[in-house]
Design an enzyme around this catalytic site. Structure first.
Site, PDB file in Angstrom:
ATOM      1  N   ARG A 164       0.840  -1.231   0.000  1.00 10.07           N
ATOM      2  CA  ARG A 164       0.000   0.000   0.000  1.00 10.07           C
ATOM      3  C   ARG A 164       0.868   1.272   0.000  1.00 10.07           C
ATOM      4  O   ARG A 164       0.541   2.267   0.624  1.00 10.07           O
ATOM      5  CB  ARG A 164      -0.936   0.025   1.223  1.00 10.07           C
ATOM      6  N   SER A 238     -10.724  -0.737   3.083  1.00 14.42           N
ATOM      7  CA  SER A 238      -9.978  -0.771   4.358  1.00 14.42           C
ATOM      8  C   SER A 238      -9.573   0.648   4.737  1.00 14.42           C
ATOM      9  O   SER A 238      -8.935   1.337   3.942  1.00 14.42           O
ATOM     10  CB  SER A 238      -8.703  -1.605   4.215  1.00 14.42           C
ATOM     11  N   GLU A 334      -4.979   4.090   5.825  1.00 10.64           N
ATOM     12  CA  GLU A 334      -4.673   3.773   4.428  1.00 10.64           C
ATOM     13  C   GLU A 334      -5.310   4.796   3.489  1.00 10.64           C
ATOM     14  O   GLU A 334      -4.779   5.137   2.443  1.00 10.64           O
ATOM     15  CB  GLU A 334      -5.192   2.362   4.113  1.00 10.64           C
TER      16      GLU A 334
HETATM   17  P1  FAD Z   1      -9.037   8.259  -5.773  1.00  9.26           P
HETATM   18  O1  FAD Z   1      -9.750   7.918  -4.533  1.00  9.26           O
HETATM   19  O2  FAD Z   1      -9.758   9.105  -6.782  1.00  9.26           O
HETATM   20  O3  FAD Z   1      -7.620   8.805  -5.520  1.00  9.26           O
HETATM   21  C1  FAD Z   1      -6.769   8.185  -4.570  1.00  9.26           C
HETATM   22  C2  FAD Z   1      -5.463   8.993  -4.468  1.00  9.26           C
HETATM   23  O4  FAD Z   1      -4.750   8.931  -5.706  1.00  9.26           O
HETATM   24  C3  FAD Z   1      -5.682  10.477  -4.205  1.00  9.26           C
HETATM   25  O5  FAD Z   1      -4.611  10.915  -3.396  1.00  9.26           O
HETATM   26  C4  FAD Z   1      -5.602  11.103  -5.587  1.00  9.26           C
HETATM   27  O6  FAD Z   1      -5.214  12.468  -5.550  1.00  9.26           O
HETATM   28  C5  FAD Z   1      -4.564  10.241  -6.261  1.00  9.26           C
HETATM   29  N1  FAD Z   1      -4.758  10.090  -7.706  1.00  9.26           N
HETATM   30  C6  FAD Z   1      -5.868   9.585  -8.315  1.00  9.26           C
HETATM   31  N2  FAD Z   1      -5.673   9.518  -9.642  1.00  9.26           N
HETATM   32  C7  FAD Z   1      -4.431  10.021  -9.886  1.00  9.26           C
HETATM   33  C8  FAD Z   1      -3.663  10.228 -11.087  1.00  9.26           C
HETATM   34  N3  FAD Z   1      -4.139   9.924 -12.294  1.00  9.26           N
HETATM   35  N4  FAD Z   1      -2.433  10.770 -10.954  1.00  9.26           N
HETATM   36  C9  FAD Z   1      -1.945  11.090  -9.738  1.00  9.26           C
HETATM   37  N5  FAD Z   1      -2.611  10.912  -8.582  1.00  9.26           N
HETATM   38  C10 FAD Z   1      -3.840  10.384  -8.650  1.00  9.26           C
HETATM   39  N6  FAD Z   1      -7.622  -0.990  -2.503  1.00  9.26           N
HETATM   40  C11 FAD Z   1      -6.778  -2.043  -2.574  1.00  9.26           C
HETATM   41  O7  FAD Z   1      -5.561  -1.855  -2.722  1.00  9.26           O
HETATM   42  N7  FAD Z   1      -7.229  -3.327  -2.492  1.00  9.26           N
HETATM   43  C12 FAD Z   1      -8.537  -3.623  -2.325  1.00  9.26           C
HETATM   44  O8  FAD Z   1      -8.897  -4.794  -2.249  1.00  9.26           O
HETATM   45  C13 FAD Z   1      -9.458  -2.538  -2.237  1.00  9.26           C
HETATM   46  N8  FAD Z   1     -10.765  -2.772  -2.029  1.00  9.26           N
HETATM   47  C14 FAD Z   1     -11.635  -1.729  -1.939  1.00  9.26           C
HETATM   48  C15 FAD Z   1     -12.991  -2.018  -1.722  1.00  9.26           C
HETATM   49  C16 FAD Z   1     -13.910  -0.985  -1.616  1.00  9.26           C
HETATM   50  C17 FAD Z   1     -15.361  -1.318  -1.392  1.00  9.26           C
HETATM   51  C18 FAD Z   1     -13.472   0.355  -1.740  1.00  9.26           C
HETATM   52  C19 FAD Z   1     -14.465   1.475  -1.683  1.00  9.26           C
HETATM   53  C20 FAD Z   1     -12.122   0.650  -1.932  1.00  9.26           C
HETATM   54  C21 FAD Z   1     -11.186  -0.389  -2.034  1.00  9.26           C
HETATM   55  N9  FAD Z   1      -9.822  -0.161  -2.218  1.00  9.26           N
HETATM   56  C22 FAD Z   1      -8.950  -1.205  -2.336  1.00  9.26           C
HETATM   57  C23 FAD Z   1      -9.295   1.226  -2.273  1.00  9.26           C
HETATM   58  C24 FAD Z   1      -9.401   1.873  -3.679  1.00  9.26           C
HETATM   59  O9  FAD Z   1     -10.317   1.187  -4.494  1.00  9.26           O
HETATM   60  C25 FAD Z   1      -8.051   1.920  -4.410  1.00  9.26           C
HETATM   61  O10 FAD Z   1      -7.124   2.639  -3.635  1.00  9.26           O
HETATM   62  C26 FAD Z   1      -8.156   2.562  -5.793  1.00  9.26           C
HETATM   63  O11 FAD Z   1      -6.941   2.420  -6.492  1.00  9.26           O
HETATM   64  C27 FAD Z   1      -8.513   4.054  -5.724  1.00  9.26           C
HETATM   65  O12 FAD Z   1      -8.804   4.493  -7.047  1.00  9.26           O
HETATM   66  P2  FAD Z   1      -9.595   5.833  -7.309  1.00  9.26           P
HETATM   67  O13 FAD Z   1      -9.534   6.102  -8.766  1.00  9.26           O
HETATM   68  O14 FAD Z   1     -10.930   5.766  -6.704  1.00  9.26           O
HETATM   69  O15 FAD Z   1      -8.671   6.860  -6.537  1.00  9.26           O
HETATM   70  N1  EPU Z   2     -10.804 -10.256  10.412  1.00  6.05           N
HETATM   71  C1  EPU Z   2     -11.436 -10.276  11.625  1.00  6.05           C
HETATM   72  N2  EPU Z   2     -12.452  -9.380  11.833  1.00  6.05           N
HETATM   73  C2  EPU Z   2     -12.859  -8.515  10.881  1.00  6.05           C
HETATM   74  C3  EPU Z   2     -12.184  -8.476   9.641  1.00  6.05           C
HETATM   75  C4  EPU Z   2     -11.154  -9.380   9.430  1.00  6.05           C
HETATM   76  O1  EPU Z   2     -11.102 -11.055  12.510  1.00  6.05           O
HETATM   77  O2  EPU Z   2     -13.794  -7.755  11.148  1.00  6.05           O
HETATM   78  C5  EPU Z   2      -9.747 -11.253  10.159  1.00  6.05           C
HETATM   79  C6  EPU Z   2     -10.228 -12.324   9.162  1.00  6.05           C
HETATM   80  O3  EPU Z   2     -10.940 -13.331   9.807  1.00  6.05           O
HETATM   81  C7  EPU Z   2      -8.949 -12.803   8.568  1.00  6.05           C
HETATM   82  C8  EPU Z   2      -8.066 -11.555   8.586  1.00  6.05           C
HETATM   83  O4  EPU Z   2      -8.647 -10.644   9.524  1.00  6.05           O
HETATM   84  O5  EPU Z   2      -8.351 -13.764   9.406  1.00  6.05           O
HETATM   85  C9  EPU Z   2      -7.931 -10.892   7.202  1.00  6.05           C
HETATM   86  O6  EPU Z   2      -9.227 -10.493   6.736  1.00  6.05           O
HETATM   87  P1  EPU Z   2      -9.562 -10.349   5.182  1.00  6.05           P
HETATM   88  O7  EPU Z   2      -9.141 -11.579   4.436  1.00  6.05           O
HETATM   89  O8  EPU Z   2     -10.973  -9.902   5.064  1.00  6.05           O
HETATM   90  O9  EPU Z   2      -8.586  -9.234   4.664  1.00  6.05           O
HETATM   91  P2  EPU Z   2      -8.108  -7.846   5.287  1.00  6.05           P
HETATM   92  O10 EPU Z   2      -6.737  -8.029   5.836  1.00  6.05           O
HETATM   93  O11 EPU Z   2      -9.144  -7.325   6.227  1.00  6.05           O
HETATM   94  C10 EPU Z   2      -6.925  -7.084   3.105  1.00  6.05           C
HETATM   95  C11 EPU Z   2      -6.841  -5.815   2.328  1.00  6.05           C
HETATM   96  C12 EPU Z   2      -8.046  -5.654   1.432  1.00  6.05           C
HETATM   97  C13 EPU Z   2      -8.083  -6.827   0.459  1.00  6.05           C
HETATM   98  C14 EPU Z   2      -8.174  -8.130   1.274  1.00  6.05           C
HETATM   99  C15 EPU Z   2      -8.095  -9.367   0.389  1.00  6.05           C
HETATM  100  C16 EPU Z   2      -5.514  -4.236   3.600  1.00  6.05           C
HETATM  101  C17 EPU Z   2      -5.492  -3.022   4.445  1.00  6.05           C
HETATM  102  N3  EPU Z   2      -6.706  -4.673   3.227  1.00  6.05           N
HETATM  103  O12 EPU Z   2      -8.050  -6.962   3.974  1.00  6.05           O
HETATM  104  O13 EPU Z   2      -7.909  -4.448   0.693  1.00  6.05           O
HETATM  105  O14 EPU Z   2      -9.189  -6.734  -0.404  1.00  6.05           O
HETATM  106  O15 EPU Z   2      -7.073  -8.191   2.205  1.00  6.05           O
HETATM  107  O16 EPU Z   2      -6.795  -9.525  -0.084  1.00  6.05           O
HETATM  108  O17 EPU Z   2      -4.440  -4.776   3.288  1.00  6.05           O
HETATM  109  C18 EPU Z   2      -8.394  -2.096   0.719  1.00  6.05           C
HETATM  110  O18 EPU Z   2      -7.174  -1.900   0.668  1.00  6.05           O
HETATM  111  O19 EPU Z   2      -9.230  -1.170   0.720  1.00  6.05           O
HETATM  112  C19 EPU Z   2      -8.902  -3.475   0.795  1.00  6.05           C
HETATM  113  C20 EPU Z   2     -10.201  -3.775   0.882  1.00  6.05           C
END
Ligand code: FAD
Ligand code: EPU
Length: 338
Positions: A164, A238, A334
């Site tokens: 991240r 997250s 994050e």
């Molecule tokens: P924004 O929110 O629009 O921007 C994020 C940052 O990047 C800001 O600082 C912005 O200024 C900058 N930025 C955006 N575009 C540019 C550009 N073209 N050039 C320079 N800077 C820029 N993230 C994960 O890593 N793994 C996950 O599994 C994950 N799951 C998610 C689930 C949900 C339900 C949600 C809501 C979010 C999740 N995220 C996850 C976080 C998010 O989706 C990612 O960080 C994604 O890459 C953000 O993209 P965005 O276009 O919405 O960025």
């Molecule tokens: N857990 C709990 N309680 C909760 C949530 C999770 O005990 O309320 C435990 C789960 O049981 C499991 C562990 O935590 O043992 C990990 O949980 P999970 O697999 O749901 O993943 P996470 O660590 O919570 C991370 C990323 C996610 C990504 C998933 C799958 C980060 C900060 N988050 O979540 O990314 O989708 O793994 O790879 O690394 C994001 O960055 O926005 C995001 C959603």
């Protein structure tokens, strides 16, 4: 070039926070971006680039210019027997890029299915899920350097990708606008189904020889069952990173809680699941007025409707303090706080 004044940002952030921008403009290519950056009526305004707004929390109005990145395009730059180099415009919806790769049989992005947002933001925090990170298929990106208007190419080693983390979140913050990203995808993909419950999900579906599409579908199903849909309930995924701590810290927690969720993170270090810590500290499902902690995933803070960014930020501070007091572990946010 249309510029909106006093623009409503609620439709442009997945937390659904009401905030306003002094000005807002969209760009579809380098020329339009240069036009916005050079417009005399916008000079002196601070700038914020937004993609899908799925990783930001607005704690205030933006007294400046919001630039909405809508740069399109998916082009194969070159290919050989093993790989294809696919360039994506930064405004392409991330999941559309994944589906395009899967449909063509190009492997490497399938575990990253359904992550919200646009391609241009993906390198910012080196998005990751289900055992794969952006860096695993990243080849290069092109970005505009804001201070002198030149285009710069970044290769992988210059992006300093980590968990991240990237150069663009640290030293490069606010200095570059990413315009396109090139991925090196595999024509003979080795599927990664070992992480989390992908294997279980495939078995449930009776799939023994999965395709890229099967893995993508399994990830979509798992994500949809675990994470709240921002269209239904405001969130940014997250809110905190999973903390990496010295082994001794994890061992101390384990003596009291043998079930602590912890994963190896290099010699002498362990990555703890922040969701587990937050749940154990009693926050899961916490609700106050219009905001709280998601009932099924404690790592996700939510806007039930009407919350301010301040409400959510202050809640995150209370959680940080509580986790520190309870476990001696420092959580780090994050989400990008504006
Ligand atoms: P924004 O929110 O629009 O921007 C994020 C940052 O990047 C800001 O600082 C912005 O200024 C900058 N930025 C955006 N575009 C540019 C550009 N073209 N050039 C320079 N800077 C820029 N993230 C994960 O890593 N793994 C996950 O599994 C994950 N799951 C998610 C689930 C949900 C339900 C949600 C809501 C979010 C999740 N995220 C996850 C976080 C998010 O989706 C990612 O960080 C994604 O890459 C953000 O993209 P965005 O276009 O919405 O960025
Ligand atoms: N857990 C709990 N309680 C909760 C949530 C999770 O005990 O309320 C435990 C789960 O049981 C499991 C562990 O935590 O043992 C990990 O949980 P999970 O697999 O749901 O993943 P996470 O660590 O919570 C991370 C990323 C996610 C990504 C998933 C799958 C980060 C900060 N988050 O979540 O990314 O989708 O793994 O790879 O690394 C994001 O960055 O926005 C995001 C959603």
């Amino acid at each position: 070039m249309e510029i909106l004044r006093n623009a409503d940002l609620k439709p442009y952030n997945t937390f659904g926070i009401a905030a306003r921008a002094e000005a807002l403009g969209r760009f579809h290519d380098l020329g339009q971006l240069r036009g916005l950056l050079g417009a005399p009526e916008l000079s002196g305004l601070s700038r914020l680039i937004l993609g899908g707004g799925s990783n930001v929390l607005f704690t205030r109005n933006w007294d400046g210019l919001v630039l909405l990145n809508e740069v399109p395009g998916l082009d194969v730059l070159r290919e050989d027997d093993e790989h294809v180099w696919l360039r994506s415009g930064a405004g392409v919806v991330w999941h559309d890029l994944v589906l395009h790769a899967v449909a063509n049989g190009w492997g490497g992005l399938e575990n990253l299915s359904l992550i919200p947002g646009r391609v241009g933001a993906a390198p910012m925090q080196n998005i990751g899920a289900y055992g794969v990170e952006l860096k695993d298929t990243f080849d290069s990106l092109e970005a505009l350097k804001v201070d002198d208007g030149t285009m710069v190419t970044f290769r992988k080693e210059q992006c300093h990708f980590g968990y991240r983390e990237s150069f663009f979140k640290r030293e490069g913050k606010d200095r570059f606008v990413i315009l396109n990203v090139t991925f090196k995808l595999s024509k003979r993909p080795a599927l990664n189904t070992s992480y989390g419950n992908i294997g279980q999900e495939l078995a449930k579906r009776g799939i023994t020889a999965p395709t890229l599409r099967d893995v993508s579908d399994a990830v979509i199903a798992i994500r949809s069952s675990k994470l709240p849909d921002p269209k239904v309930i405001g969130n940014a995924g997250s809110f905190f990173k999973n903390p990496v701590v010295p082994l001794a810290v994890a061992d101390a927690i384990r003596t009291e809680y043998p079930d602590v969720a912890a994963y190896p993170a290099g010699e002498g270090y362990v990555k703890l699941a922040a969701g587990w810590l937050i749940e154990k500290a009693g926050w899961k499902g916490f609700r106050e007025d219009g905001f709280g902690v998601h009932k099924d995933q404690a790592l996700v803070l939510v806007n039930h409707g009407g919350a301010t960014g301040r409400n959510i930020f202050d809640l995150s501070t209370r959680i940080l303090v509580s986790i520190h007091e309870r476990f001696g572990v420092e959580l780090e946010r994050e989400v990008n706080i504006i």
